[in-house]
Design a protein around this motif. Structure first.
Motif, mmCIF file in Angstrom:
data_model
loop_
_atom_site.group_PDB
_atom_site.id
_atom_site.type_symbol
_atom_site.label_atom_id
_atom_site.label_comp_id
_atom_site.label_asym_id
_atom_site.label_seq_id
_atom_site.Cartn_x
_atom_site.Cartn_y
_atom_site.Cartn_z
ATOM 1 N N THR A 28 0.849 -1.187 0.000
ATOM 2 C CA THR A 28 0.000 0.000 0.000
ATOM 3 C C THR A 28 0.891 1.245 0.000
ATOM 4 O O THR A 28 2.047 1.205 0.428
ATOM 5 N N TYR A 30 0.057 5.811 0.220
ATOM 6 C CA TYR A 30 -1.019 6.811 0.329
ATOM 7 C C TYR A 30 -0.529 8.201 -0.057
ATOM 8 O O TYR A 30 -1.301 9.148 0.006
ATOM 9 N N LEU A 47 -1.217 -0.419 -3.973
ATOM 10 C CA LEU A 47 -2.637 -0.304 -3.620
ATOM 11 C C LEU A 47 -2.829 0.935 -2.761
ATOM 12 O O LEU A 47 -2.193 1.079 -1.712
ATOM 13 N N GLY A 49 -4.942 1.729 -0.436
ATOM 14 C CA GLY A 49 -5.950 1.023 0.343
ATOM 15 C C GLY A 49 -6.787 2.004 1.155
ATOM 16 O O GLY A 49 -6.319 3.091 1.512
ATOM 17 N N ASP A 50 -8.012 1.575 1.466
ATOM 18 C CA ASP A 50 -8.800 2.428 2.374
ATOM 19 C C ASP A 50 -8.299 2.235 3.813
ATOM 20 O O ASP A 50 -8.778 2.895 4.740
ATOM 21 N N SER A 51 -7.282 1.368 3.993
ATOM 22 C CA SER A 51 -6.546 1.321 5.259
ATOM 23 C C SER A 51 -5.952 2.701 5.552
ATOM 24 O O SER A 51 -5.572 2.996 6.686
ATOM 25 N N ASP A 89 -8.673 1.588 -3.813
ATOM 26 C CA ASP A 89 -9.701 0.885 -3.050
ATOM 27 C C ASP A 89 -10.990 1.691 -3.071
ATOM 28 O O ASP A 89 -10.983 2.890 -2.756
ATOM 29 N N LYS A 119 -10.411 -1.680 -6.439
ATOM 30 C CA LYS A 119 -10.644 -2.897 -5.639
ATOM 31 C C LYS A 119 -11.964 -2.755 -4.883
ATOM 32 O O LYS A 119 -12.269 -1.679 -4.361
ATOM 33 N N HIS A 143 -11.830 -8.924 -3.266
ATOM 34 C CA HIS A 143 -11.246 -9.000 -1.913
ATOM 35 C C HIS A 143 -12.221 -9.792 -1.058
ATOM 36 O O HIS A 143 -13.356 -9.346 -0.847
ATOM 37 N N VAL A 186 -7.819 -10.440 -3.650
ATOM 38 C CA VAL A 186 -7.100 -10.373 -2.372
ATOM 39 C C VAL A 186 -7.770 -11.357 -1.417
ATOM 40 O O VAL A 186 -8.992 -11.376 -1.280
ATOM 41 N N GLU A 188 -7.764 -12.141 2.424
ATOM 42 C CA GLU A 188 -7.280 -11.546 3.678
ATOM 43 C C GLU A 188 -7.768 -12.353 4.878
ATOM 44 O O GLU A 188 -8.955 -12.709 4.984
ATOM 45 N N ILE A 209 -2.961 -11.660 2.313
ATOM 46 C CA ILE A 209 -2.497 -10.920 3.494
ATOM 47 C C ILE A 209 -3.050 -11.689 4.684
ATOM 48 O O ILE A 209 -4.267 -11.797 4.857
ATOM 49 N N VAL A 219 0.604 -9.075 -0.002
ATOM 50 C CA VAL A 219 0.488 -7.635 0.215
ATOM 51 C C VAL A 219 0.624 -7.342 1.701
ATOM 52 O O VAL A 219 0.208 -8.156 2.528
ATOM 53 N N VAL A 221 0.369 -3.757 4.450
ATOM 54 C CA VAL A 221 0.149 -2.322 4.637
ATOM 55 C C VAL A 221 1.518 -1.712 4.968
ATOM 56 O O VAL A 221 2.213 -2.189 5.875
HETATM 57 O O1 KIV Z 1 -7.042 -1.255 2.515
HETATM 58 C C1 KIV Z 1 -6.065 -2.008 2.379
HETATM 59 O O2 KIV Z 1 -4.907 -1.650 2.636
HETATM 60 C C2 KIV Z 1 -6.306 -3.358 1.884
HETATM 61 C C3 KIV Z 1 -5.162 -4.328 1.919
HETATM 62 C C4 KIV Z 1 -4.862 -4.721 3.286
HETATM 63 C C5 KIV Z 1 -5.406 -5.484 1.038
HETATM 64 O O3 KIV Z 1 -7.377 -3.654 1.481
#
Ligand code: KIV
Length: 294
Positions: A28, A30, A47, A49-51, A89, A119, A143, A186, A188, A209, A219, A221
């Motif tokens: 990931t 950002y 990615l 990610g919405d993380s 994401d 995703k 996912h 994915v 997870e 993950i 993958v 984070v």
């Molecule tokens: O949001 C994210 O970072 C994810 C990954 C953990 C696959 O979806």
């Protein structure tokens, strides 16, 4: 060990990698500088990610993340990634309300932010949204398993697919996603045996993950990998560095130096030439001159 390909990674490359037995590395990112580092390190997929919500914005889950936040960060990542495929994401509620919404939001990632794919979390219940997004020529990554947007339904971030029925359910979800046309899935937070079974049955690559070593790719984070995440970190995370501690120590050192008058030093300062200084002093009134002299 083979090095990263020089050309930008595109969606069909990932299928070819699975066919050749080459592992896919996804991380990931950002923001621009992190995307540059991840890209330069040879990751195949970046990615967004919405993380983001949890590791950058300080939310307790991914649920509060908005489309505008995701677009803002995806634009920065796209500017930083030269080679890796940028996947964005789709945040909570951006694809749940209507197919029209799902396509419009996926389209924003491609048109406004420059992502190459999106995703979507969830299995069979997402098939219609995935088909609609693909009809708009946008590649979709699936996912399944421990999908963080379902945290309240799961009662926490818990490993999924531990019973035979739950495992079968996740396998059926993954098969339905492939049927709907995702280019990758994915996996997870599921048992390694289940991830292996899914990986063997799917033609498209799986990226795991917390899903064991048999997936076609892995993958993490980036904040977990770098050791920036504080507090509870899932057991499947490997911390490759302790960047959080390094950053804190550097900042602590700076604060100490400022307080002790040790920063900046003379070499970190610029100076007026003697004659310029005299000229400036000459133009000042007596009070100011006294002040400059002291
Ligand atoms: O949001 C994210 O970072 C994810 C990954 C953990 C696959 O979806």
């Amino acid at each position: 060990m083979s090095g990263p390909r020089p050309c930008p990674v595109c969606v069909p490359d990932l299928l070819r990698m699975k066919q050749r037995g080459e592992k896919i590395a996804m991380l990931t990112a950002y923001d621009f500088p992190t995307a540059r580092q991840v890209d330069a390190a040879g990751a195949d997929i970046v990615l967004v990610g919405d993380s983001l919500g949890m590791v950058v914005l300080g939310y307790e889950s991914t649920l509060p993340v908005t489309m505008d936040e995701m677009i803002h960060h995806t634009k920065a990542v796209v500017r930083g990634a030269q080679r890796a495929l940028v996947v964005a994401d789709m945040p909570y509620l951006s694809y749940h309300l209507s197919l029209r919404d799902a396509v419009r939001h996926a389209g924003r990632f491609v048109q406004e932010a420059g992502a190459k794919a999106v995703k979507v979390e969830g299995g069979r219940k997402r098939v219609r949204a995935i088909r609609a997004i693909r009809d708009a020529e946008i590649p979709v990554m699936g996912h399944v398993g421990l999908t963080p947007q379902s945290v309240h339904e799961f009662g926490g971030f818990k490993i999924q697919g531990k019973s035979a029925a739950a495992a079968r359910n996740i396998l059926d979800d993954a098969l339905a996603l492939e049927e709907a046309g995702v280019f990758s899935v994915v996996l997870e937070g599921i048992p390694a045996e289940l991830a292996k079974m899914i990986t063997e049955r799917l033609t498209v690559p799986t990226v795991g993950i917390g899903a064991g070593v048999s997936c076609d790719g892995q993958v993490l984070v980036i904040h977990d990998l770098l050791g920036i995440t504080e507090g509870h970190v899932p057991s499947f995370v490997r911390r490759y560095a302790e960047v959080g501690a390094t950053v804190r120590e550097a900042c602590r050192h700076f604060v100490e130096d400022v307080r002790d008058g040790k920063f900046p030093s003379d070499v970190e300062s610029s100076h007026l030439k003697g004659e310029v200084l005299e000229e400036v002093r000459g133009g000042l009134g007596p009070a100011a001159k006294r002040q400059w002299r002291s």
